[in-house]
Motif scaffolding. Structure first.
Motif, PDB file in Angstrom:
ATOM      1  N   HIS B  16       0.944  -1.209   0.079  1.00 20.14           N
ATOM      2  CA  HIS B  16       0.002   0.032  -0.005  1.00 20.14           C
ATOM      3  C   HIS B  16       0.996   1.258  -0.119  1.00 20.14           C
ATOM      4  O   HIS B  16       1.521   1.488   0.867  1.00 20.14           O
ATOM      5  CB  HIS B  16      -0.956   0.004   1.185  1.00 20.14           C
ATOM      6  CG  HIS B  16      -1.496  -1.205   1.461  1.00 20.14           C
ATOM      7  ND1 HIS B  16      -2.753  -1.434   0.794  1.00 20.14           N
ATOM      8  CD2 HIS B  16      -1.344  -2.438   1.881  1.00 20.14           C
ATOM      9  CE1 HIS B  16      -3.126  -2.909   1.167  1.00 20.14           C
ATOM     10  NE2 HIS B  16      -2.308  -3.320   1.946  1.00 20.14           N
ATOM     11  N   THR B  17       0.887   1.802  -1.181  1.00 17.48           N
ATOM     12  CA  THR B  17       1.745   2.962  -1.335  1.00 17.48           C
ATOM     13  C   THR B  17       1.202   4.359  -0.612  1.00 17.48           C
ATOM     14  O   THR B  17       0.120   4.412  -0.470  1.00 17.48           O
ATOM     15  CB  THR B  17       2.298   3.005  -2.629  1.00 17.48           C
ATOM     16  OG1 THR B  17       0.956   3.849  -3.259  1.00 17.48           O
ATOM     17  CG2 THR B  17       2.803   2.055  -3.401  1.00 17.48           C
ATOM     18  N   PRO B  18       2.168   5.442  -0.232  1.00 17.15           N
ATOM     19  CA  PRO B  18       1.573   6.496   0.411  1.00 17.15           C
ATOM     20  C   PRO B  18       0.421   7.046  -0.573  1.00 17.15           C
ATOM     21  O   PRO B  18      -0.309   8.029   0.011  1.00 17.15           O
ATOM     22  CB  PRO B  18       3.000   7.641   0.648  1.00 17.15           C
ATOM     23  CG  PRO B  18       4.156   6.499   0.242  1.00 17.15           C
ATOM     24  CD  PRO B  18       3.545   5.170  -0.362  1.00 17.15           C
ATOM     25  N   GLU B  44      12.645 -10.618 -14.530  1.00 13.17           N
ATOM     26  CA  GLU B  44      12.887  -9.139 -15.196  1.00 13.17           C
ATOM     27  C   GLU B  44      12.576  -8.246 -14.064  1.00 13.17           C
ATOM     28  O   GLU B  44      12.084  -8.612 -13.046  1.00 13.17           O
ATOM     29  CB  GLU B  44      12.020  -8.742 -16.277  1.00 13.17           C
ATOM     30  CG  GLU B  44      10.323  -8.899 -15.941  1.00 13.17           C
ATOM     31  CD  GLU B  44       9.612  -8.484 -17.301  1.00 13.17           C
ATOM     32  OE1 GLU B  44      10.361  -8.186 -18.323  1.00 13.17           O
ATOM     33  OE2 GLU B  44       8.464  -8.703 -17.172  1.00 13.17           O
ATOM     34  N   SER B  45      12.962  -6.885 -14.267  1.00 13.75           N
ATOM     35  CA  SER B  45      13.058  -5.879 -13.427  1.00 13.75           C
ATOM     36  C   SER B  45      11.435  -5.647 -13.182  1.00 13.75           C
ATOM     37  O   SER B  45      10.581  -5.765 -14.087  1.00 13.75           O
ATOM     38  CB  SER B  45      13.655  -4.599 -14.022  1.00 13.75           C
ATOM     39  OG  SER B  45      13.264  -3.316 -13.465  1.00 13.75           O
ATOM     40  N   GLY B  46      11.174  -5.426 -11.815  1.00 11.84           N
ATOM     41  CA  GLY B  46       9.705  -5.446 -11.411  1.00 11.84           C
ATOM     42  C   GLY B  46       8.952  -6.656 -11.292  1.00 11.84           C
ATOM     43  O   GLY B  46       7.717  -6.629 -10.848  1.00 11.84           O
ATOM     44  N   HIS B  60      10.244  -2.877   4.545  1.00 13.63           N
ATOM     45  CA  HIS B  60       9.838  -2.598   3.278  1.00 13.63           C
ATOM     46  C   HIS B  60      10.357  -0.934   3.395  1.00 13.63           C
ATOM     47  O   HIS B  60      10.403  -0.376   4.419  1.00 13.63           O
ATOM     48  CB  HIS B  60       8.345  -2.517   3.015  1.00 13.63           C
ATOM     49  CG  HIS B  60       8.027  -3.920   2.703  1.00 13.63           C
ATOM     50  ND1 HIS B  60       8.320  -4.655   1.592  1.00 13.63           N
ATOM     51  CD2 HIS B  60       7.394  -4.953   3.508  1.00 13.63           C
ATOM     52  CE1 HIS B  60       7.881  -5.767   1.502  1.00 13.63           C
ATOM     53  NE2 HIS B  60       7.536  -6.187   2.681  1.00 13.63           N
ATOM     54  N   PRO B  61      10.619  -0.182   2.102  1.00 13.25           N
ATOM     55  CA  PRO B  61      10.651   1.154   2.248  1.00 13.25           C
ATOM     56  C   PRO B  61       9.827   2.026   3.153  1.00 13.25           C
ATOM     57  O   PRO B  61       8.663   1.685   3.025  1.00 13.25           O
ATOM     58  CB  PRO B  61      10.760   1.825   0.861  1.00 13.25           C
ATOM     59  CG  PRO B  61      10.875   0.606  -0.207  1.00 13.25           C
ATOM     60  CD  PRO B  61      10.246  -0.495   0.749  1.00 13.25           C
ATOM     61  N   ARG B  62      10.367   3.156   3.790  1.00 16.14           N
ATOM     62  CA  ARG B  62       9.683   3.908   4.924  1.00 16.14           C
ATOM     63  C   ARG B  62       8.356   4.255   3.867  1.00 16.14           C
ATOM     64  O   ARG B  62       8.368   4.623   2.612  1.00 16.14           O
ATOM     65  CB  ARG B  62      10.281   4.973   5.214  1.00 16.14           C
ATOM     66  CG  ARG B  62      10.280   4.989   6.737  1.00 16.14           C
ATOM     67  CD  ARG B  62      11.226   6.295   7.118  1.00 16.14           C
ATOM     68  NE  ARG B  62      12.353   6.412   6.326  1.00 16.14           N
ATOM     69  CZ  ARG B  62      13.220   7.373   6.495  1.00 16.14           C
ATOM     70  NH1 ARG B  62      13.073   8.259   7.511  1.00 16.14           N
ATOM     71  NH2 ARG B  62      14.345   7.497   5.742  1.00 16.14           N
TER      72      ARG B  62
HETATM   73  N1  LIG Z   1       7.743   0.775  -2.076  1.00 14.45           N
HETATM   74  C1  LIG Z   1       7.219   0.347  -3.210  1.00 14.45           C
HETATM   75  N2  LIG Z   1       5.934   1.308  -3.393  1.00 14.45           N
HETATM   76  C2  LIG Z   1       5.437   1.043  -4.529  1.00 14.45           C
HETATM   77  N3  LIG Z   1       5.463   0.155  -5.523  1.00 14.45           N
HETATM   78  C3  LIG Z   1       6.732  -0.768  -5.264  1.00 14.45           C
HETATM   79  C4  LIG Z   1       7.555  -0.459  -3.874  1.00 14.45           C
HETATM   80  N4  LIG Z   1       8.601  -1.388  -4.071  1.00 14.45           N
HETATM   81  C5  LIG Z   1       8.332  -2.119  -5.150  1.00 14.45           C
HETATM   82  N5  LIG Z   1       7.261  -1.603  -5.997  1.00 14.45           N
HETATM   83  C6  LIG Z   1       6.874  -2.209  -7.194  1.00 14.45           C
HETATM   84  O1  LIG Z   1       6.812  -3.739  -7.126  1.00 14.45           O
HETATM   85  C7  LIG Z   1       7.212  -4.422  -8.147  1.00 14.45           C
HETATM   86  C8  LIG Z   1       8.183  -5.278  -7.777  1.00 14.45           C
HETATM   87  O2  LIG Z   1       9.307  -4.650  -7.443  1.00 14.45           O
HETATM   88  P1  LIG Z   1      10.839  -5.398  -7.169  1.00 14.45           P
HETATM   89  O3  LIG Z   1      11.538  -4.181  -6.696  1.00 14.45           O
HETATM   90  O4  LIG Z   1      10.585  -6.473  -6.202  1.00 14.45           O
HETATM   91  O5  LIG Z   1      11.147  -5.702  -8.443  1.00 14.45           O
HETATM   92  P2  LIG Z   1      12.669  -6.600  -8.892  1.00 14.45           P
HETATM   93  O6  LIG Z   1      12.060  -7.717  -9.312  1.00 14.45           O
HETATM   94  O7  LIG Z   1      13.279  -6.582  -7.639  1.00 14.45           O
HETATM   95  O8  LIG Z   1      13.320  -5.663  -9.956  1.00 14.45           O
HETATM   96  P3  LIG Z   1      14.759  -5.111 -10.318  1.00 14.45           P
HETATM   97  O9  LIG Z   1      15.126  -6.140 -11.139  1.00 14.45           O
HETATM   98  O10 LIG Z   1      14.532  -4.027 -11.204  1.00 14.45           O
HETATM   99  O11 LIG Z   1      15.242  -5.014  -8.909  1.00 14.45           O
HETATM  100  C9  LIG Z   1       7.485  -3.148  -9.209  1.00 14.45           C
HETATM  101  O12 LIG Z   1       6.316  -2.946 -10.114  1.00 14.45           O
HETATM  102  C10 LIG Z   1       7.705  -2.021  -8.345  1.00 14.45           C
HETATM  103  O13 LIG Z   1       7.606  -0.543  -9.014  1.00 14.45           O
END
Ligand SMILES: Nc1ncnc2c1ncn2[C@@H]1O[C@H](COP(=O)(O)OP(=O)(O)OP(=O)(O)O)[C@@H](O)[C@H]1O
Ligand SMILES: Nc1ncnc2c1ncn2[C@@H]1O[C@H](COP(=O)(O)OP(=O)(O)O)[C@@H](O)[C@H]1O
Ligand code: SF4
Ligand code: SF4
Ligand SMILES: [Mg+2]
Ligand SMILES: [Mg+2]
Lengths: 356, 342
Positions: B16-18, B44-46, B60-62
């Motif tokens: 749940h994002t801010p 992949e990323s994301g 998790h991030p603040r």
């Molecule tokens: N604190 C957050 N607030 C909002 N969305 C987030 C947050 N952390 C991650 N996400 C979203 O969650 C999804 C997964 O993110 P995650 O960082 O786990 O990806 P990843 O597989 O580690 O990617 P990368 O290879 O780029 O590090 C993404 O769509 C990202 O934008």
């Protein structure tokens, strides 16, 4: 015995030179004294071509990239862009030229303002666009689409809401939005996953050709370098140790360091090979070894390597190597006897390497 | 039979994002890692790799609130339901993390010695000289040359490769049972990457450390991870022995991923076969297969029905209606998500 002269191969018309760096040296002042990060490097970037700059961390790749943009200016050497010496430009003329020289940095997150949305981050790069009447909204959407981030999904996000790979693609979209002439990508795809990487590499390659960019692609990943570049320059502790067409260099590296880099590449289905490197750490650039700077890690080093700095010599048309005992024989007349002895000796050494 | 060090069952994580958005990031994650074993997680990323690691750690991030359901069992104890103090205790002694960028995980103004011994000094009050000596020993164990001098240094005085070794030394200091390594070598060049991964392999072997190795570079897992889990859109879409998954991928996404790897061997490809399209929008509920919009093999059923889990005997599984290599026809009818642990 005089080796036969190689046949004269007609070279195709080369693409026009956009950027030329000659005798580039960068010395950083540090608490422990001067640090020679880059020593007498020559580089040429041509229109529609990509030169890859390869080397390990600390070898001076980023120092070269920054020196080309005069951020800060090099300690010695000249950089010309389309024939103009950058050192001769007034601060104002340099400011006007800067947007045509774009750089994409290593660390995506710190290069993006955390408070801006993705849409604004790309839009603000359009301030440097040569055409003030450009349809900003359309360009933002097109550039984001080009790096695989649909505006509808990502336009309103901020950097903290992006994964590392997504943030780097925003940075690339920003650089492209300014319609650059020279594009310097410093480890720009290192943090991307392979599918995003493939998209961006294809994009960089296509844009370099279509928009007539001259690209410098900095990377330590030879697989990526092979896919994106025409030529490669290998840097070792601030000096070029090998240079030539990418396919030829990777098919048969002439410098032991290039061979070690190639062996270290992890690839699915490719067994972990021996890099041949001696188990020494890279030496401190504050106190580089005498003679060849690679000698503390080179399996072929002898006492000549400690004494004499190897000069770049031609091993094939368009290929040079700086090594006293290269893995390929040095072209006709240049020190041929020694070099060929060296090559022969090394062949047996390479094949005799123990496997792990 | 030995029980796994880490076992994750049916894990779903929602962020749940801010700014009020809700992202369903992880869906039905099942995996397990034994002592001394390395499980590679690639995607992949994301795709949710880092969120997976962060959910295990509960960090998790603040300003991001996370809800996780399912089980995250560390040596059999569920971290998701443990009381906060017990959880902190379990994590503090049992789990360590190595981050992508050692510069962000190390404190720039604190000497290496104090950071490397942090998980020790919290419990045993050490004198400075003793702490320096212990730090030098920990640094020597991760092949940091001149460890006594490096113990007194600050992070910025070290190269990237040395910093990552310091990060590993700090992680190993508390003798954890589980190491979460999130892209530990992404910022490093190949020769240094090789030595750092070799180092992790060595400690995994000698300490029996269970390792979750997260990477986007499937090539890097070859010869290191015994098994691979491929993530897509927050799901594990394929899993199995490394050789089986890389040589005979069953899931179309894994196959596409392998095709797009730039290689130094084989024929030169000027245009890399990138997977067209973009990753799924995690803020929308997924119906059917998350890969369907980008999949060459997709049929109508793919966008309406969740793909079944196909299996081969060697623990190779893929969640797909039309897998490339596994026997056609699910092992058990209408399995809607991975039931078997990886
Ligand atoms: N604190 C957050 N607030 C909002 N969305 C987030 C947050 N952390 C991650 N996400 C979203 O969650 C999804 C997964 O993110 P995650 O960082 O786990 O990806 P990843 O597989 O580690 O990617 P990368 O290879 O780029 O590090 C993404 O769509 C990202 O934008
Ligand atoms: N601003 C600076 N001050 C002092 N030393 C620096 C500075 N920038 C780089 N260096 C040093 O110069 C050398 C080359 O660095 P860099 O160009 O960043 O290498 P690369 O990009 O190849 O990793 C390294 O030893 C680095 O520590
Ligand atoms: S000059 Fe000598 S030390 Fe340097 S790379 Fe060649 S053989 Fe090795
Ligand atoms: S279920 Fe369908 S869309 Fe999904 S990967 Fe398999 S074939 Fe492709
Ligand atoms: Mg750099
Ligand atoms: Mg991540």
């Amino acid at each position: 015995m005089t080796p036969a002269k190689p046949p004269v191969v007609p070279t195709p018309e080369p693409c026009p030179v956009v950027l030329r760096a000659t005798g580039l040296s960068v010395v950083h002042r540090t608490r422990s004294g001067p640090l020679h990060a880059v020593s007498e490097v020559d580089l040429t970037l041509r229109e529609r071509r990509t030169l890859a700059l390869v080397g390990e961390s600390g070898s001076g790749k980023s120092s070269i990239a920054k020196a080309l943009l005069r951020l800060p200016p090099p300690t010695a050497g000249t950089v010309t862009v389309d024939g103009t010496d950058l050192a001769a430009l007034s601060p104002r003329a340099l400011r006007a030229l800067r947007p045509r020289l774009q750089m994409v940095f290593q660390d995506p997150v710190s290069s993006l303002n955390p408070r801006r949305t993705v849409r604004d981050l790309v839009a603000e790069a359009l301030d440097a666009h040569p055409d003030p009447a450009v349809d900003r909204a359309a360009v933002v959407e097109r550039q984001l689409e080009a790096v695989g981030l649909p505006l509808a999904l990502f336009g309103d996000r901020r950097p903290a809401q992006l994964s590392g790979g997504q943030a780097q693609r925003v940075a690339i979209a920003r650089a492209l939005a300014a319609e650059p002439r020279v594009l310097i990508a410093d480890e720009a795809v290192s943090a991307l996953d392979v599918s995003a990487q493939a998209t961006v590499l294809n994009l960089l390659r296509r844009l370099t050709e279509e928009r007539g960019l001259a690209s410098l692609f900095i990377s330590h990943d030879l697989g990526v370098v092979r896919a994106v570049s025409d030529d490669v320059a290998v840097l070792q502790l601030g000096r070029l140790c090998e240079q030539g067409p990418t396919e030829e260099v990777l098919a048969a590296p002439a410098h032991p360091y290039t061979a070690a880099l190639l062996a270290a590449v992890p690839e699915p289905g490719r067994p972990l090979g021996d890099t041949g490197l001696l188990p020494a750490d890279p030496p401190s650039p504050l106190d580089p070894p005498s003679g060849c700077r690679f000698r503390t890690r080179c399996p072929f080093a002898d006492e000549r390597c400690a004494r004499e700095v190897p000069e770049l010599r031609e091993v094939a048309p368009g290929r040079t190597v700086a090594c006293h005992r290269p893995l390929l024989p040095v072209a006709a007349a240049q020190d041929s006897a020694v070099a060929q002895d060296g090559a022969a000796a090394q062949d047996s050494k390479v094949s005799g390497r123990p496997s792990r | 039979m030995t029980s796994p060090v880490l076992e994750v069952r049916s894990l779903d994580t929602t962020l749940h994002t801010p700014d009020g958005r809700t992202l369903h990031v992880l869906h039905g994650i099942d995996l397990s890692i034994d002592a001394g074993e390395c499980l590679g997680v690639v995607g992949e990323s994301g795709s949710g790799k880092s969120v997976l690691a962060r959910t295990v750690l509960g960090v998790h991030p603040r300003a991001t609130r996370a809800t996780a359901t399912g089980q995250v069992l560390l040596n059999g104890e569920d971290l998701l339901t443990a009381a906060p103090r017990r959880r902190a205790e379990l994590l503090g002694t049992g789990v360590a993390m190595v981050h992508q960028d050692p510069m962000t995980s190390l404190n720039p103004v604190v000497r290496i010695a104090d950071q490397v011994t942090e998980s020790l000094t919290n419990r045993r009050r050490m004198r400075r000289r003793e702490r320096l000596r212990t730090a030098a020993e920990l640094l020597a164990a991760v092949d940091v040359p001149d460890p006594a001098r490096r113990a007194r240094a600050y992070p910025h005085e070290l190269s990237g490769g040395l910093r990552q070794r310091v990060g590993i030394a700090a992680a190993l200091a508390g003798s954890p049972a589980l190491l979460l390594a999130d892209e530990p070598t992404t910022a490093l060049d190949v020769t240094v990457q090789r030595t750092v991964l070799d180092l992790l392999d060595r400690h995994r072997g000698t300490r029996g450390l269970a390792t979750l190795l997260i990477t986007h570079d499937i090539g890097l897992l070859y010869g290191r991870a015994r098994r691979i889990a491929v993530m897509y859109g927050g799901r594990i879409v394929e899993t199995g022995p490394t050789e089986a998954v890389t040589e005979a991928p069953a899931h179309p996404y894994t196959a596409a991923l392998l095709r797009s790897v730039p290689r130094v061997t084989g024929p030169l490809r000027r245009v890399l076969p990138a997977v067209a399209g973009s990753p799924p929008d995690l803020s929308r509920p997924a119906v059917g297969c998350p890969f369907a919009p980008r999949c060459e093999r997709a049929e109508a059923v793919c966008s309406t029905e969740a793909p079944p889990l196909h299996r081969a005997g060697d623990g190779h599984t893929a969640a797909c209606h039309f897998p490339l290599t596994l026997p056609i026809g699910p092992a058990s009818a209408s399995v809607s998500k991975a039931q078997e642990t990886v």
